[in-house]
Write an enzyme that holds these catalytic residues in place. Structure first.
Site, PDB file in Angstrom:
ATOM      1  CG  ASN A 268      -4.186   6.709  13.008  1.00  0.00           C
ATOM      2  OD1 ASN A 268      -4.946   7.640  13.154  1.00  0.00           O
ATOM      3  ND2 ASN A 268      -2.907   6.872  12.653  1.00  0.00           N
TER       4      ASN A 268
ATOM      5  CB  CYS B 265       5.160  -2.412  16.128  1.00  0.00           C
ATOM      6  SG  CYS B 265       6.835  -2.084  15.586  1.00  0.00           S
TER       7      CYS B 265
ATOM      8  CB  CYS C 237       2.070  -1.640  13.466  1.00  0.00           C
ATOM      9  SG  CYS C 237       2.252  -1.510  11.686  1.00  0.00           S
TER      10      CYS C 237
ATOM     11  CB  CYS D 210       0.721   6.500  11.261  1.00  0.00           C
ATOM     12  SG  CYS D 210       1.547   7.815  10.426  1.00  0.00           S
TER      13      CYS D 210
ATOM     14  CD  GLU E 206      -2.945  -1.261   2.181  1.00  0.00           C
ATOM     15  OE1 GLU E 206      -4.016  -1.792   1.912  1.00  0.00           O
ATOM     16  OE2 GLU E 206      -2.690  -0.789   3.293  1.00  0.00           O
TER      17      GLU E 206
ATOM     18  CB  SER F  33       9.343   4.209  14.979  1.00  0.00           C
ATOM     19  OG  SER F  33       9.080   4.678  13.684  1.00  0.00           O
ATOM     20  CG  LEU F  34      12.084   6.356  21.483  1.00  0.00           C
ATOM     21  CD1 LEU F  34      13.377   5.620  21.247  1.00  0.00           C
ATOM     22  CD2 LEU F  34      12.354   7.681  22.184  1.00  0.00           C
TER      23      LEU F  34
ATOM     24  N   GLY G 208       6.455  -2.192   6.137  1.00  0.00           N
ATOM     25  CA  GLY G 208       7.821  -2.699   6.224  1.00  0.00           C
ATOM     26  C   GLY G 208       8.778  -1.807   6.976  1.00  0.00           C
ATOM     27  CD  GLU G 209      13.087  -0.774  10.128  1.00  0.00           C
ATOM     28  OE1 GLU G 209      12.365  -0.407  11.058  1.00  0.00           O
ATOM     29  OE2 GLU G 209      13.909  -0.025   9.573  1.00  0.00           O
TER      30      GLU G 209
END
Ligand code: SF4
Length: 617
Positions: free
Chosen positions: A460, A238, A241, A504, A210, A359-360, A304-305
């Site tokens: 979200n 995560c 997510c 997000c 996406e 992204s902490l 993805g990372e």
């Protein structure tokens, strides 16, 4: 939260997807809209909408590691290797020339490109028979609108070299299987307010990733940001997510990443072409018309990372900043990572000007590990150091490596770096431990004396199994206030596309989604910044915010914003950068500029009169 107007909960008799109002359904490149039962998740076509197709649920299979077939021509490494294998040698820069031509023509098919090139060549040499009006057009022969390319419009640029015949033959060779675009847009959904479009891009092997287009319209100018995917699924898992629930299926090649830009460019071009079509949002589109047909920012914040697919992401970044193609400023490309220190350092070494977002999500190791399972590998302090190194890399290089270690820069050097370099921390606001006020203090301390931007991202709603919630907007304000007392710039990000699951953390292949539950958190509240806004943009008050490294400076800036908005609700820094800039201008810069111009004119007129009088005498 930039929520859509339509906030009704999904019902069984209402299709979950709709045809985007701004896109042409006749466009063969776009297959629109799937009707999915929101309760069962089963797909079904809607009889009244003939153009709808069924989105099939793909089984959870990994991407094959075999070479891609057909091959994406935008994958530069693949193309170079194939040229070497075929014994076709090009002069330095000729591949760049080829990519520039392809970009100018808005990515026609390879056969179409070769045909147009030959016709143009023949026309230039006067070899076309009289009356033959074919060719000599910079547009694609399929009639698609060419992308504006800043590089190509710039005067004084050198001519493009001729491409060798052997190269054209190479392109035509069907056995090599090079095609311009290997993926297709399977589905495009636009939010009710027309600002956000989520694209489901189907890769050649049937996997779907996406990408999200976010249109930002402001009095100072409109722009679009594209959020791209770098992997199919994600291995990081995560807990908040939706993509993390898919697991990892495979990496995207650099060509496949860049193809997302091609698709987005075509949709934005259609925006302009269909401008006077729909009544809804027509005003907004009219404002977009002049400068909104280009993606101006790209963020690797999709599926993805990115640093787990380092080589391809770096190649794609090079394509994005290539002045002959997308010509994006380095700082307008943002790579987001949950923290893979060796790869962060590699990025600092390879592309130090590209923005890096960490992204902490939690300010201490224990809390972080609970929501980011892979976090235990790298201590938070080391992650912050790596981020800091990235931010200071450009300054360090400019100073000829005279700077000390990452922690040894003076306040002035940091201030300078903050204007030149972008490094930010992403912090998702989840109800519970990580959004406690104690965590706000810990986060503030962690970032103290570093010119980092903290982006608070309202959670979200997704379908992940733990029912997570976003804290109240007032709580986020308080959290933000505390972080800023440590002299760190902190903004709350505006959410876009939540109504189409394009915000997000919401990106996941639709077929795997369950019923969406109710929205929570920040609906209808004031928002403060969009996805790519940072303190280092040269727009409005954001710039001054960036240099405000002391708590006092941050507070001063906040007070100014409050007074500019007539007090009441606090307008934090970084928010609505362009419009804040306008209000600053209207406040005192503009009158000062006018007064200076008037004084200068008076001086010149008086001088001219004086000289004329002297001559007469
Ligand atoms: S937040 Fe990013 S890194 Fe974490 S699971 Fe989602 S896509 Fe992967």
């Amino acid at each position: 939260c930039d929520e859509a107007d339509d906030r009704r909960p999904p019902t069984t008799d209402r299709p979950r997807y709709f045809i985007p109002s701004h896109s042409s359904v006749e466009d063969p490149r776009i297959t629109m809209a799937v009707a999915t039962s929101p309760t069962s998740g089963a797909t079904a076509t809607t009889p009244s909408t003939k153009s709808m197709s069924t989105l099939k649920v793909k089984p959870k299979i990994k991407r094959s590691r075999d070479p891609l077939s057909p091959k994406p021509i935008l994958d530069r490494r693949l193309l170079s290797a194939a040229l070497d294998d075929a014994g076709v040698s090009l002069k330095p820069g000729q591949i760049d020339d080829f990519y520039q031509l392809l970009h100018r023509q808005h990515y026609p098919s390879v056969a179409e490109f070769v045909e147009t090139y030959r016709l143009n060549d023949a026309a230039k040499k006067g070899l076309l028979p009289d009356g033959d009006e074919r060719s000599v057009s910079s547009t694609s022969r399929s009639g698609s609108r060419p992308l504006k390319n800043l590089a190509s419009n710039r005067p004084g640029k050198r001519n493009i070299r001729n491409l060798p015949k052997a190269f054209l033959k190479f392109l035509e060779d069907p056995s090599l299987e090079f095609v311009t675009v290997t993926s297709s847009v399977k589905e495009a959904r636009t939010s009710a307010d027309g600002s956000t479009t989520k694209l489901a891009v189907e890769l050649q092997d049937g996997h779907v990733v996406e990408a999200v287009i976010m249109r930002h319209v402001s009095p100072a100018g409109s722009r679009a940001t594209l959020c791209v995917s770098s992997q199919v699924g994600c291995a990081m898992g995560c807990t908040f997510c939706a993509t993390g629930t898919m697991g990892i299926r495979g990496n995207l090649s650099s060509g496949e990443i860049l193809e997302q830009l091609v698709h987005a460019g075509r949709i934005l071009a259609d925006d302009v072409a269909n401008d006077d079509g729909e009544a809804e949002n027509s005003k907004q589109r009219a404002r977009m018309k002049h400068n909104h047909d280009l993606v101006r920012n790209v963020v690797f914040m999709g599926m993805g990372e990115p640093l787990n697919n380092y080589v391809n992401v770096i190649d794609a970044c090079r394509g994005l900043i290539d002045c002959r193609r997308w010509n994006l400023a380095h700082g307008r490309v943002t790579v987001s990572t949950v923290g893979v220190i060796p790869k962060m350092r590699a990025l600092t070494r390879d592309l130090p000007e590209v923005s890096l977002a960490l992204s902490l999500h939690a300010p201490n190791q224990e809390a972080r590990t609970a929501i980011v399972p892979t976090a235990k590998q790298y201590p938070i302090e080391k992650l912050i150091d790596a981020l800091d190194e990235h931010m200071m890399a450009v300054t360090k290089r400019k100073m000829g490596d005279n700077g000390d270690d990452a922690g040894g820069f003076s306040a002035d050097q940091r201030k300078m770096a903050s204007k030149q370099k972008r490094a930010m921390i992403e912090y998702v606001m989840l109800e519970g431990d990580t959004s406690s006020l104690e965590c706000a203090h810990q986060l503030g301390k962690l970032c103290e004396d570093r010119s980092l931007l903290v982006n608070l991202i309202p959670y979200n709603q997704t379908d992940v199994k733990d029912k997570l919630r976003c804290p109240s907007f007032e709580h986020m304000r308080e959290f933000q206030r505390i972080v800023m007392t440590y002299g760190t710039l902190c903004v709350i990000r505006r959410t876009m596309g939540a109504d189409i699951a394009g915000a997000c953390g919401q990106l996941v292949v639709e077929g795997e989604k369950k019923e969406e539950s109710d929205r929570s958190g920040t609906e209808g509240k004031e928002t403060v910044t969009d996805i790519e806004e940072g303190p280092f943009r040269r727009t409005g008050s954001s710039v001054s915010s960036a240099s405000a490294t002391s708590a006092a400076a941050v507070t001063r800036h906040r007070s100014r914003n409050m007074s500019a908005r007539g007090g009441g609700e606090v307008a934090p820094d970084g928010g609505e950068g362009d419009s804040n800039g306008e209000s600053d201008l209207e406040g005192w810069v503009r009158p000062l500029a006018i007064a200076t111009a008037v004084a200068a004119s008076c001086f010149l007129v008086t001088g001219a009169l004086f000289v004329a009088q002297r001559r007469r005498r």
